[in-house]
Design an enzyme around this catalytic site. Structure first.
Site, short mmCIF file in Angstrom:
data_model
loop_
_atom_site.label_atom_id
_atom_site.label_comp_id
_atom_site.label_asym_id
_atom_site.label_seq_id
_atom_site.Cartn_x
_atom_site.Cartn_y
_atom_site.Cartn_z
N ASP A 25 0.97 -1.20 0.02
CA ASP A 25 0.04 0.10 0.05
C ASP A 25 0.94 1.30 0.01
OD1 ASP A 25 -1.81 -2.00 0.30
OD2 ASP A 25 -1.98 -1.45 2.52
N ASP A 59 14.88 -6.81 19.21
CA ASP A 59 13.70 -6.79 20.28
C ASP A 59 12.12 -6.87 19.59
OD1 ASP A 59 15.72 -6.91 22.20
OD2 ASP A 59 16.09 -4.87 21.61
N HIS A 69 -0.73 -16.82 10.34
CA HIS A 69 0.58 -16.34 10.14
C HIS A 69 1.49 -16.98 11.30
CE1 HIS A 69 -1.27 -13.05 12.32
NE2 HIS A 69 -0.06 -12.75 12.92
N ASP A 71 1.10 -17.33 14.47
CA ASP A 71 1.45 -17.02 15.82
C ASP A 71 0.39 -17.45 17.14
OD1 ASP A 71 0.88 -13.40 15.73
OD2 ASP A 71 -0.07 -15.25 15.35
N HIS A 84 -1.64 -6.63 15.72
CA HIS A 84 -1.49 -6.85 17.17
C HIS A 84 -0.02 -6.90 17.49
CE1 HIS A 84 -1.92 -11.22 15.69
NE2 HIS A 84 -0.65 -11.10 15.60
N ASP A 95 7.21 -8.04 19.46
CA ASP A 95 6.95 -8.29 17.91
C ASP A 95 5.45 -7.52 17.68
OD1 ASP A 95 8.84 -11.27 17.17
OD2 ASP A 95 9.23 -9.24 18.14
N GLU A 121 0.46 -0.08 18.50
CA GLU A 121 0.96 -1.64 18.72
C GLU A 121 2.63 -1.46 19.40
OE1 GLU A 121 -2.24 -2.80 17.32
OE2 GLU A 121 -0.60 -3.94 18.24
N HIS A 130 -4.35 -1.95 26.73
CA HIS A 130 -5.24 -1.17 26.29
C HIS A 130 -5.85 -0.17 27.39
CE1 HIS A 130 -6.44 -3.72 22.87
NE2 HIS A 130 -5.32 -2.67 22.54
N MET A 138 -3.63 4.47 23.38
CA MET A 138 -3.91 3.04 23.80
C MET A 138 -5.17 2.51 23.66
SD MET A 138 -0.93 1.77 23.05
CE MET A 138 -1.13 0.25 23.54
N ASP A 193 -17.83 23.69 24.37
CA ASP A 193 -17.69 24.64 23.17
C ASP A 193 -18.95 24.85 22.62
OD1 ASP A 193 -14.86 24.47 23.63
OD2 ASP A 193 -14.55 22.56 22.36
#
Lengths: 373, 79
Positions: A25, A59, A69, A71, A84, A95, A121, A130, A138, A193
């Site tokens: 992209d 790291d 993928h 994980d 993520h 990662d 991330e 979060h 976050m 406002d």
């Protein structure tokens, strides 16, 4: 802010990162720049420093992948989960993976801004969970923000400094701008406002945020304005809803936007003159829509202009002093709306309740009367 | 039931998947209907509280709207 339970944090301040592959992209340079700036956001306010490596294990390993993928957390195609990342620990810890079924963008609105997604991330990569603060980076949902003026919100600064302390290299002669905070509706001194109805709900606007209050439920939701309408500015001047054409009009400076549901109507922003206001009027302080008379009252300094929505003309005899129309209203009106036959004019931290028919002052209330703490 | 009748099957599946991935709702292994619905109701309450929604424990339109927003795939509660 929230941190992962179990003290997940890096035991060192100098971290490495490696970009393993690229999304089609964006150009390589745009991805590199977005990733570098997304890490810099955290470095600016903490002792953490990031060095890029081009081979071996870093790291923070950064990659774009689709679906399963490997994980254990497969991506889900377009939208939904955008990315993520793993908290600090050995191996996959730190990662960050980006779902390449999304369309990522460098600057524009058509796509998810990679800098914003990556900065979020990397908060996880450094140990943050979060946050429930809707203004925080976050916060789990993607919210488009103006990346040119982006500054890490205070809630996120508090989180990363809870884990690692402040940035020791801050130059006292060049202090950073204070991080943006999330306004608290319970603050008795808060000045709104703008306030408007929107299809039966009451919307309160303050800096980058709005509160949605439904008269039929006790909950009040707080959102970033741009999470609903990315094109609408922050720190607006005024707003009103026209049931006549089912639109909410938003005013800032000499510009007017029209909102229809979640969409910004075509052909906007327009200028204030589209409401027949004279050119000398550069800004409005508040607007009130009178559902009885179809009049739109513009509050400009201590004067009122009355615009007839049906004839689309400014009424004769205006502007008039506010106090001549609303007896007892002496302060500057900063926001206004009409609700169940009463007009509510906000001035500073007070809200003045007038009967819409007689325009007689009934009560003086605190301005969070409709925003229960 | 934690699900309003007006919510269609696809949305229910999406909501269960959301709660499973982000709020540790156990997978379908438990086939006790009552146990399952109370677990879902509890997770819904957690999610509604997290996002400042009205805490009803039922899957309503407002909650679904938040679930449909693009977001980060890291769970909101410590998995």
């Amino acid at each position: 802010y929230s941190v992962f339970p179990g003290n997940y944090k890096w035991k060192k301040h100098d971290l490495t990162y490696r970009i393993e592959n690229y999304t089609p992209d964006m150009s390589v340079a745009e991805v590199d720049d977005s990733i570098q700036r997304a890490l810099q956001v955290w470095a600016d306010v903490s002792p953490l420093r990031f060095t890029r490596i081009y081979s071996g294990v870093a790291d923070i390993m950064i990659s774009f992948a689709v679906g399963d993928h490997g994980d254990g957390y497969p991506f889900d195609g377009p939208n939904g989960f955008l990315a993520h990342a793993f908290p600090p620990f050995d191996g996959i810890g730190g990662d960050a993976h980006f779902d390449d079924d999304e369309t990522f963008a460098f600057k524009s609105y058509n796509g998810y801004n990679l800098f914003l997604v990556a900065a979020h991330e990397f908060g996880h990569s450094l140990g943050l969970e979060h946050s429930q603060d809707p203004g925080a980076l976050m916060y789990p949902n993607y919210v488009h923000r103006d990346v040119d003026t982006f500054s890490l919100p205070q809630d996120d600064v508090n989180g990363i400094q809870f884990l690692y302390g402040p940035n020791p290299d801050v130059n006292p002669d060049k202090p950073k701008p204070t991080p943006p905070t999330t306004p608290d509706r319970c603050d008795p001194k808060m000045v709104l406002d703008a306030v408007t109805m929107l299809r039966g709900e009451i919307m309160f606007f303050k800096s980058r945020f709005m509160w949605r209050s439904s008269p039929f439920s006790s909950t009040v939701e707080q959102h970033l304005i741009k999470s609903f309408w990315p094109q609408i500015p922050e720190n607006i001047d005024a707003a009103f809803e026209s049931p006549f054409d089912d639109k909410v009009y938003i005013f800032k400076g000499q510009k007017v936007w029209a909102i229809y549901g979640y969409d910004v109507a075509q052909g906007y922003p327009k200028s204030l003159s589209s409401f027949n206001l004279p050119n000398k009027v550069k800004k409005v302080d508040a607007v009130l829509y009178d559902e009885e008379t179809y009049k739109i009252l513009f509050f400009v300094n201590n004067k009122i202009y009355s615009y007839d929505e049906q004839t689309r003309r400014m009424d004769k005899g205006y502007p008039k002093p506010v106090e001549n129309v609303f007896l007892g209203m002496t302060g500057k009106v900063t926001a206004a709306f009409q609700f169940k036959g009463f007009n509510y004019l906000f001035s500073g931290s007070k809200m003045f309740e007038f009967s819409s028919y007689h325009k007689k002052l009934f009560r003086v209330l605190s301005n969070n009367y409709f925003l229960p703490c | 039931s934690p699900i309003l009748p007006s919510i269609d099957k696809e949305e229910i599946t999406m909501a269960e998947d959301y709660l499973n991935k982000l709020y540790a709702l156990p997978k379908k292994a438990s086939n006790e209907k009552l146990q399952r619905s109370s677990s879902m109701s509890m997770r819904l309450k957690e999610m509604q509280e997290f996002f400042g929604l009205k805490i009803t424990g039922t899957l309503n339109e407002e909650t679904l709207n938040v679930m449909k927003k693009p977001r980060c795939g890291v769970p909101d509660v410590a998995a």
